[in-house]
Design a protein around this motif. Structure first.
Motif, mmCIF file in Angstrom:
data_model
loop_
_atom_site.group_PDB
_atom_site.id
_atom_site.type_symbol
_atom_site.label_atom_id
_atom_site.label_comp_id
_atom_site.label_asym_id
_atom_site.label_seq_id
_atom_site.Cartn_x
_atom_site.Cartn_y
_atom_site.Cartn_z
ATOM 1 N N GLU A 248 0.828 -1.199 0.000
ATOM 2 C CA GLU A 248 0.000 0.000 0.000
ATOM 3 C C GLU A 248 0.868 1.257 0.000
ATOM 4 O O GLU A 248 0.565 2.245 -0.684
ATOM 5 C CB GLU A 248 -0.937 -0.004 1.207
ATOM 6 N N ARG A 251 2.006 1.819 -3.451
ATOM 7 C CA ARG A 251 0.923 2.372 -4.265
ATOM 8 C C ARG A 251 0.727 3.862 -3.975
ATOM 9 O O ARG A 251 0.544 4.664 -4.903
ATOM 10 C CB ARG A 251 -0.386 1.612 -3.979
ATOM 11 N N LEU A 252 0.773 4.237 -2.700
ATOM 12 C CA LEU A 252 0.598 5.642 -2.339
ATOM 13 C C LEU A 252 1.680 6.519 -2.970
ATOM 14 O O LEU A 252 1.396 7.616 -3.462
ATOM 15 C CB LEU A 252 0.622 5.793 -0.817
ATOM 16 N N LEU A 254 3.428 5.816 -5.662
ATOM 17 C CA LEU A 254 3.285 5.800 -7.116
ATOM 18 C C LEU A 254 2.104 6.640 -7.582
ATOM 19 O O LEU A 254 2.221 7.452 -8.506
ATOM 20 C CB LEU A 254 3.096 4.362 -7.606
ATOM 21 N N VAL A 255 0.946 6.432 -6.954
ATOM 22 C CA VAL A 255 -0.292 7.044 -7.436
ATOM 23 C C VAL A 255 -0.489 8.447 -6.876
ATOM 24 O O VAL A 255 -0.832 9.377 -7.605
ATOM 25 C CB VAL A 255 -1.496 6.143 -7.091
ATOM 26 N N GLU A 256 -0.286 8.605 -5.565
ATOM 27 C CA GLU A 256 -0.533 9.904 -4.939
ATOM 28 C C GLU A 256 0.726 10.766 -4.871
ATOM 29 O O GLU A 256 0.667 11.922 -4.450
ATOM 30 C CB GLU A 256 -1.117 9.704 -3.540
ATOM 31 N N GLN A 257 1.872 10.178 -5.265
ATOM 32 C CA GLN A 257 3.142 10.897 -5.363
ATOM 33 C C GLN A 257 3.522 11.579 -4.044
ATOM 34 O O GLN A 257 3.933 12.741 -4.019
ATOM 35 C CB GLN A 257 3.095 11.904 -6.516
ATOM 36 N N ARG A 295 7.879 3.512 -11.805
ATOM 37 C CA ARG A 295 7.139 4.495 -12.598
ATOM 38 C C ARG A 295 7.649 4.511 -14.036
ATOM 39 O O ARG A 295 6.855 4.606 -14.985
ATOM 40 C CB ARG A 295 7.274 5.873 -11.942
ATOM 41 N N SER A 299 5.362 3.433 -17.381
ATOM 42 C CA SER A 299 4.958 4.673 -18.042
ATOM 43 C C SER A 299 4.370 4.411 -19.421
ATOM 44 O O SER A 299 4.635 3.405 -20.066
ATOM 45 C CB SER A 299 6.158 5.611 -18.189
ATOM 46 N N ALA A 303 1.582 0.431 -19.636
ATOM 47 C CA ALA A 303 1.288 0.197 -18.225
ATOM 48 C C ALA A 303 0.465 -1.067 -18.066
ATOM 49 O O ALA A 303 -0.464 -1.328 -18.819
ATOM 50 C CB ALA A 303 0.540 1.392 -17.640
ATOM 51 N N SER A 305 -1.153 -3.708 -14.830
ATOM 52 C CA SER A 305 -1.373 -3.798 -13.382
ATOM 53 C C SER A 305 -0.817 -5.064 -12.770
ATOM 54 O O SER A 305 -0.632 -5.138 -11.571
ATOM 55 C CB SER A 305 -2.884 -3.731 -13.093
#
Length: 308
Positions: A248, A251-252, A254-257, A295, A299, A303, A305
């Motif tokens: 998690e 993921r945070l 990567l996604v929320e930077q 990332r 890219s 991409a 999953s």
């Protein structure tokens, strides 16, 4: 006039048509998705859910703990419980992409089917791994084909899809690895009890984990929980929680930077140095360096999953 396609070729053609480029594709049928990958991938971490994944073309490795499960064309991976895994496509190219269809499984549906089939309840094995691989039978392939074909007849989905899903569940229950689903669905089984513990960890992974509390909630002794939990997940409850936290956090970032310290705090770590140390041990690189490389790998249009 060209000869008719074999069922194996037809399902590959249907997946290719509905998934025209590399990526993951949801469909109009609930919990049914397609996955296409045109090149071999690095290992990607993924939170697997109860599902059946049939490969129509190519091959893939799924790693749980230290065990790797390989499956290829006309084989399926059955996942009976939520598991943190690593996924790697090992056979794929532009000319012959990896093609896979995945159908999520509701354990409540399995239990309902067992209620109507008392004989099936007797075919129980001791708690075993929550992941298994088997060959696709003609009956299972036929049912999956009929489900996928419904995408071209949207007006029939609401009526026929639930019936075909029930048939697919029946085929899985009575297949060579169906005992895992039966064991997970029966409320009296150790697998079902471990499933309750897994569900608690999954929804409370940020909280401190007390094994005595977890065992009491699952109605098991601490030693029994530890034994059966490891039999199903290939890890202890503490290791399971830690991997969920690290996945998690990744993921945070990567996604929320967000930065590594914030990500670690968000998933339950009080010490940034401990988080960085455990993250590096798990993923092989320091947090921000790892995220930068992931990332770059994911890219653009390629991409993927990493779904089973």
């Amino acid at each position: 006039m060209s000869p008719p396609l074999t069922p194996q070729d037809e399902i590959a053609a249907l997946i290719s048509r509905h998934a025209p480029r590399t990526g993951d594709y949801a469909t109009a049928i609930g919990n049914l998705s397609f996955h296409r990958q045109s090149s071999v991938t690095e290992s990607l971490f993924h939170a697997a859910r109860p599902s059946v994944a049939i490969i129509a073309q190519g091959a893939k490795d799924v790693t749980l703990g230290t065990e790797t499960f390989h499956y290829s064309r006309m084989q399926y991976l059955l996942t009976s419980v939520d598991l943190p895994v690593q996924v790697r496509v090992v056979e794929a190219s532009e000319d012959k992409p990896h093609l896979c269809v995945v159908l999520g499984i509701d354990i409540a549906d399995v239990a309902a089917l067992l209620d109507s089939d008392s004989a099936a309840q007797q075919k129980i094995l001791p708690a075993t791994r929550g992941i298994s691989v088997s060959d696709v039978s003609a009956e299972l392939l036929d049912a999956m084909l009929r489900l996928v074909r419904l995408l071209d007849k949207p007006g029939e989905i609401a009526t026929l899809a639930p019936l075909i899903r029930r048939e697919l569940t029946y085929r899985l229950l009575n297949g060579p690895v169906g005992a895992r689903l039966r064991h997970m669905a029966l409320a009296s089984s150790q697998s079902h009890q471990v499933g309750q513990a897994i569900d608690w960890i999954k929804h409370n992974y940020c909280e401190p984990l007390r094994i005595e509390h977890l065992a009491g909630m699952a109605n098991m002794s601490m030693s029994s929980l530890h034994h059966h939990f490891k039999a199903i997940t290939a890890m202890t409850p503490m290791q399971y929680q830690k991997l969920l936290r690290l996945q998690e956090a990744r993921r945070l970032m990567l996604v929320e930077q967000i930065d590594a310290g914030t990500a670690g705090y968000r998933v339950g770590y009080a010490s940034e140095s401990q988080f960085s140390r455990e993250y590096s041990r798990q993923f092989g690189r320091a947090p921000m360096r790892d995220v930068g490389q992931v990332r770059a790998q994911l890219s653009g249009a390629t991409a993927y999953s990493g779904l089973p």
